[in-house]
Scaffold this active site. Structure first.
Site, PDB file in Angstrom:
ATOM      1  N   LYS A 153       1.125  -0.979   0.172  1.00  0.00           N
ATOM      2  CA  LYS A 153       0.041   0.312   0.571  1.00  0.00           C
ATOM      3  C   LYS A 153       1.250   1.317  -0.200  1.00  0.00           C
ATOM      4  O   LYS A 153       1.347   1.897   0.794  1.00  0.00           O
ATOM      5  CB  LYS A 153      -0.462  -0.140   1.091  1.00  0.00           C
ATOM      6  CG  LYS A 153      -2.420   0.944   1.453  1.00  0.00           C
ATOM      7  CD  LYS A 153      -2.425   1.946   0.865  1.00  0.00           C
ATOM      8  CE  LYS A 153      -2.465   3.266   1.996  1.00  0.00           C
ATOM      9  NZ  LYS A 153      -1.661   4.256   1.618  1.00  0.00           N
ATOM     10  N   GLY A 171       6.587   4.895   8.143  1.00  0.00           N
ATOM     11  CA  GLY A 171       5.894   6.366   8.548  1.00  0.00           C
ATOM     12  C   GLY A 171       6.105   6.716   9.238  1.00  0.00           C
ATOM     13  O   GLY A 171       6.907   6.820  10.864  1.00  0.00           O
ATOM     14  N   GLU A 217       9.166   1.019  11.413  1.00  0.00           N
ATOM     15  CA  GLU A 217      10.192   2.117  11.057  1.00  0.00           C
ATOM     16  C   GLU A 217       9.926   3.832  10.722  1.00  0.00           C
ATOM     17  O   GLU A 217       8.665   4.124   9.686  1.00  0.00           O
ATOM     18  CB  GLU A 217      10.355   2.368   9.343  1.00  0.00           C
ATOM     19  CG  GLU A 217      11.063   0.475   8.472  1.00  0.00           C
ATOM     20  CD  GLU A 217      12.680  -0.302   9.896  1.00  0.00           C
ATOM     21  OE1 GLU A 217      13.770   1.421  10.307  1.00  0.00           O
ATOM     22  OE2 GLU A 217      13.941  -0.862   9.354  1.00  0.00           O
ATOM     23  N   CYS A 248      13.448   9.924   7.206  1.00  0.00           N
ATOM     24  CA  CYS A 248      13.423  10.048   8.277  1.00  0.00           C
ATOM     25  C   CYS A 248      14.617  10.249   9.179  1.00  0.00           C
ATOM     26  O   CYS A 248      15.051  10.250  10.517  1.00  0.00           O
ATOM     27  CB  CYS A 248      12.658   8.483   8.227  1.00  0.00           C
ATOM     28  SG  CYS A 248      13.633   7.276   7.442  1.00  0.00           S
ATOM     29  N   GLU A 259      10.134  16.284  15.555  1.00  0.00           N
ATOM     30  CA  GLU A 259      10.618  15.809  14.147  1.00  0.00           C
ATOM     31  C   GLU A 259       9.605  16.882  13.337  1.00  0.00           C
ATOM     32  O   GLU A 259       8.645  17.036  13.586  1.00  0.00           O
ATOM     33  CB  GLU A 259      10.649  14.487  13.781  1.00  0.00           C
ATOM     34  CG  GLU A 259      10.740  13.943  12.201  1.00  0.00           C
ATOM     35  CD  GLU A 259      10.319  12.815  11.455  1.00  0.00           C
ATOM     36  OE1 GLU A 259       9.351  12.349  11.981  1.00  0.00           O
ATOM     37  OE2 GLU A 259      11.091  12.818  11.100  1.00  0.00           O
TER      38      GLU A 259
HETATM   39  P1  NAD Z   1       2.884   8.410   7.790  1.00  0.00           P
HETATM   40  O1  NAD Z   1       2.056   7.992   8.764  1.00  0.00           O
HETATM   41  O2  NAD Z   1       1.004   9.449   7.583  1.00  0.00           O
HETATM   42  O3  NAD Z   1       1.921   7.793   6.254  1.00  0.00           O
HETATM   43  C1  NAD Z   1       2.961   6.109   5.787  1.00  0.00           C
HETATM   44  C2  NAD Z   1       1.323   5.586   5.500  1.00  0.00           C
HETATM   45  O4  NAD Z   1       1.029   4.872   6.293  1.00  0.00           O
HETATM   46  C3  NAD Z   1       1.300   5.942   4.210  1.00  0.00           C
HETATM   47  O5  NAD Z   1       0.980   5.335   3.432  1.00  0.00           O
HETATM   48  C4  NAD Z   1      -0.317   6.005   4.548  1.00  0.00           C
HETATM   49  O6  NAD Z   1      -0.993   6.049   3.507  1.00  0.00           O
HETATM   50  C5  NAD Z   1      -0.570   4.905   5.529  1.00  0.00           C
HETATM   51  N1  NAD Z   1      -1.469   5.346   6.883  1.00  0.00           N
HETATM   52  C6  NAD Z   1      -2.458   6.177   6.891  1.00  0.00           C
HETATM   53  N2  NAD Z   1      -2.799   6.245   8.465  1.00  0.00           N
HETATM   54  C7  NAD Z   1      -2.805   4.557   8.020  1.00  0.00           C
HETATM   55  C8  NAD Z   1      -4.303   4.011   9.103  1.00  0.00           C
HETATM   56  N3  NAD Z   1      -4.949   4.616   9.890  1.00  0.00           N
HETATM   57  N4  NAD Z   1      -3.250   2.442   8.511  1.00  0.00           N
HETATM   58  C9  NAD Z   1      -2.463   2.305   8.175  1.00  0.00           C
HETATM   59  N5  NAD Z   1      -2.148   3.357   7.118  1.00  0.00           N
HETATM   60  C10 NAD Z   1      -2.048   4.205   6.993  1.00  0.00           C
HETATM   61  O7  NAD Z   1       3.608   9.463   7.343  1.00  0.00           O
HETATM   62  P2  NAD Z   1       3.969  10.056   6.323  1.00  0.00           P
HETATM   63  O8  NAD Z   1       3.549  11.498   6.627  1.00  0.00           O
HETATM   64  O9  NAD Z   1       3.719   9.826   5.022  1.00  0.00           O
HETATM   65  O10 NAD Z   1       5.378  10.603   6.700  1.00  0.00           O
HETATM   66  C11 NAD Z   1       6.157  10.515   7.412  1.00  0.00           C
HETATM   67  C12 NAD Z   1       6.769   9.780   8.676  1.00  0.00           C
HETATM   68  O11 NAD Z   1       7.779   8.381   7.976  1.00  0.00           O
HETATM   69  C13 NAD Z   1       7.931  10.934   9.453  1.00  0.00           C
HETATM   70  O12 NAD Z   1       7.395  10.598  10.888  1.00  0.00           O
HETATM   71  C14 NAD Z   1       9.815  10.054   8.578  1.00  0.00           C
HETATM   72  O13 NAD Z   1      10.284   9.986  10.016  1.00  0.00           O
HETATM   73  C15 NAD Z   1       8.604   8.331   9.130  1.00  0.00           C
HETATM   74  N6  NAD Z   1       9.698   7.578   8.142  1.00  0.00           N
HETATM   75  C16 NAD Z   1      10.631   7.134   8.557  1.00  0.00           C
HETATM   76  C17 NAD Z   1      10.873   5.736   8.160  1.00  0.00           C
HETATM   77  C18 NAD Z   1      12.100   4.681   8.735  1.00  0.00           C
HETATM   78  O14 NAD Z   1      12.731   4.191   7.574  1.00  0.00           O
HETATM   79  N7  NAD Z   1      12.360   5.474   9.773  1.00  0.00           N
HETATM   80  C19 NAD Z   1      11.836   6.193   6.445  1.00  0.00           C
HETATM   81  C20 NAD Z   1      10.934   6.950   5.666  1.00  0.00           C
HETATM   82  C21 NAD Z   1       9.365   7.639   6.644  1.00  0.00           C
END
Ligand code: NAD
Length: 488
Positions: free
Chosen positions: A184, A237, A259, A293, A390
């Site tokens: 997804k 995320g 992650e 991240c 962050e």
């Molecule tokens: P997010 O958590 O809003 O979204 C990430 C993913 O989760 C998207 O595909 C989104 O559609 C999905 N999602 C959202 N709500 C959901 C739910 N209720 N159930 C299941 N899936 C759901 O994050 P973002 O704003 O897209 O990304 C930014 C964040 O991700 C930052 O905090 C960043 O640090 C983190 N990140 C971490 C890494 C790592 O490897 N540690 C890498 C990249 C980003």
């Protein structure tokens, strides 16, 4: 998009309003708007999958495990991944164009992501048939050994900031270990996920081994985490959504890899080689417009060289240019108006902090693009919200420290623990710091080590748990079974 990529330069080899399930490209019932972050213009539509598509994808993945995919040898899986990697390499320029247009990433950075995706396929291609169990010396009359078996259907939820890299490390390892994946991608950035699926199909990946369902987080994402047929969840995320994913997984007692975010420090001691350190200090903060991240968003500097480091970082900041992705400046736009609002909100907290320098948004940047000038903040208290939370945008704080213990206390003084860097010419101190810093990865006299797909990656604390990348990821995508045979 009339079969064209957003910029019109690269022909699409898939339809972004379709989902990929069981080897079929199917029109989604509804769509979401597709936006170009460099202009803010709506330039097409993407599939909006939901619970029905996720259910079909999980069923297709299970069928793949019961069919040809499940019967493949590890060597055959490896060969397939190698073929996918080759196709990714051949289309790396097209993939980079797609990603630059979709995510707003400067073209060079997008190309690096495409090459990383190819590297993940190569690495896991080579690793697939080297994932082995052990024999365990035991009581007389027994032979005991372990098997590493795939979980079954694995769910992969990916954010928008590095889609290709995260798909590579997560789906690549899961497929190598013999799982069948439901991916997804983020609603803001799903083009390269679909492009990748099409390349995997062309490489001959059996139907259902990889399924891609774009859609909203609280629709398709939530449906995937709640589905009883999913046996492992890999989530990358935000912390808030990571907590929801872990809670949903708990209902079916399913293991998760999380992650999450970070507030990663680079610690600069007075004896550091500053010429070597400086590019890393700045680049690790502003790469991908700070939407990384593992961004080094906190720079800790020993007091005797603090003013010098701030001045030299400020000089670099003053030269940074922000503009449209395809113009390939130092920074592109942020992903969305919402992300810009969040980042602007953080920057408004700067109040009486010292703004040491700002970069420049180029004059011809389209007015509707989500541009933020990178900002370097000096003399920040370690407890300040800007030094704790962050930002996920192009801003770094510089914090002075007096000696090693204080540096460690500040570096470890947030809820996160993803990555940390340390700059010193004192080898003993470097090794000591590597032990003392609370993080999943520590870099000594570098930061990021070029991103190496071989290097296990993941966090502690709010940064998450479990490891992806490297060989370690394969362990996470398998279940260990112990077999004890009594033969007398
Ligand atoms: P997010 O958590 O809003 O979204 C990430 C993913 O989760 C998207 O595909 C989104 O559609 C999905 N999602 C959202 N709500 C959901 C739910 N209720 N159930 C299941 N899936 C759901 O994050 P973002 O704003 O897209 O990304 C930014 C964040 O991700 C930052 O905090 C960043 O640090 C983190 N990140 C971490 C890494 C790592 O490897 N540690 C890498 C990249 C980003």
């Amino acid at each position: 998009m009339d079969g064209q990529a957003k910029d019109g330069a690269a022909r699409l080899w898939f339809d972004p309003t379709e989902v990929f399930i069981g080897g079929h490209w199917l029109a989604a019932a509804t769509t979401l708007p597709l936006e170009d972050p460099s202009t803010g213009a709506e330039i097409g539509a993407i599939a909006r999958g939901g619970a029905a598509e996720i259910d079909a994808a999980v069923t297709a993945a299970q069928a793949a495990l019961d069919g040809p995919w499940g019967k493949m040898t590890a060597a055959e899986r490896g060969r397939l991944l190698a073929r996918i990697g080759q196709l990714v390499l051949e289309r790396a320029d097209d993939l980079a164009m797609l990603e630059a247009a979709d995510v707003g990433k400067p073209l060079k950075q997008a190309k690096a992501d495409a090459l990383a995706l190819a590297r993940y396929m190569e690495f896991y291609a080579g690793a697939a048939d080297k994932l082995m169990g052990e024999t365990i010396p035991y009581l007389d009359g027994y032979t005991v050994y372990t098997l590493r078996e795939p979980h079954g259907v694995t769910g992969h939820i990916v954010p928008w900031n590095y889609p290709m890299q995260i798909i590579g490390r997560s789906v690549g390892a899961a497929l190598a270990a013999g799982n069948a994946c439901v991916l997804k991608p983020a609603e803001e950035a799903c083009l390269t996920a679909l492009a990748f699926a099409r390349l995997a199909e062309q490489a001959g990946l059996p139907a259902g081994a990889l399924n891609v369902v774009p859609g909203l987080g609280d629709e398709a994402g939530a449906a995937l985490t709640a589905h009883p047929g999913v046996r492992h969840l890999s989530f990358t995320g935000s912390v808030a959504v990571g907590q929801l994913v872990q809670a949903a997984a708990a209902r079916h007692v399913v293991p998760v890899t999380l992650e999450l975010g970070g507030k990663s420090p680079q610690v600069v001691f007075a004896d550091a080689d500053l010429d070597k350190a400086l590019p890393f200090l700045v680049n690790a903060g502003i790469q991908n417009a700070g939407q990384t991240c593992s961004a080094a968003s906190r720079i800790l500097v020993e007091r005797s060289r603090y003013a010098e480091v701030v001045e030299r970082m400020a000089a670099r900041y003053a030269a940074l240019k922000v503009g449209p992705a395809l113009a390939d400046h130092d920074l592109g736009p942020l992903i969305s108006a919402r992300q810009k609002e969040i980042v602007d909100g953080f920057l408004s907290l700067a109040g009486d902090l010292t703004v040491a320098a700002r970069g420049t948004v180029v004059a011809d940047a389209p007015a509707g693009g989500h541009y933020v000038a990178p900002t370097l903040l000096a003399d920040v208290r370690p407890g300040h919200r800007l030094a704790q939370e962050e930002i996920f945008g192009p801003a770094q704080v510089v914090i002075p420290f007096a000696e090693e213990d204080e540096a460690v206390a500040i570096a470890n003084g947030t809820g996160y623990g993803l990555v940390a860097g340390c700059w010193t010419e004192n080898a003993g101190r470097a090794l000591r710091m590597a032990k003392r810093l609370r993080a999943g990865q520590v870099f000594l006299n570098n930061y990021g080590a070029g991103g190496g797909v071989e290097l296990p990656f993941g966090g502690v604390g709010l940064s998450g748990h479990g490891r992806e990348k490297g060989f370690e990821a394969l362990y996470g995508f398998t279940v260990l079974k112990t077999v004890a045979a009594h033969h007398g």
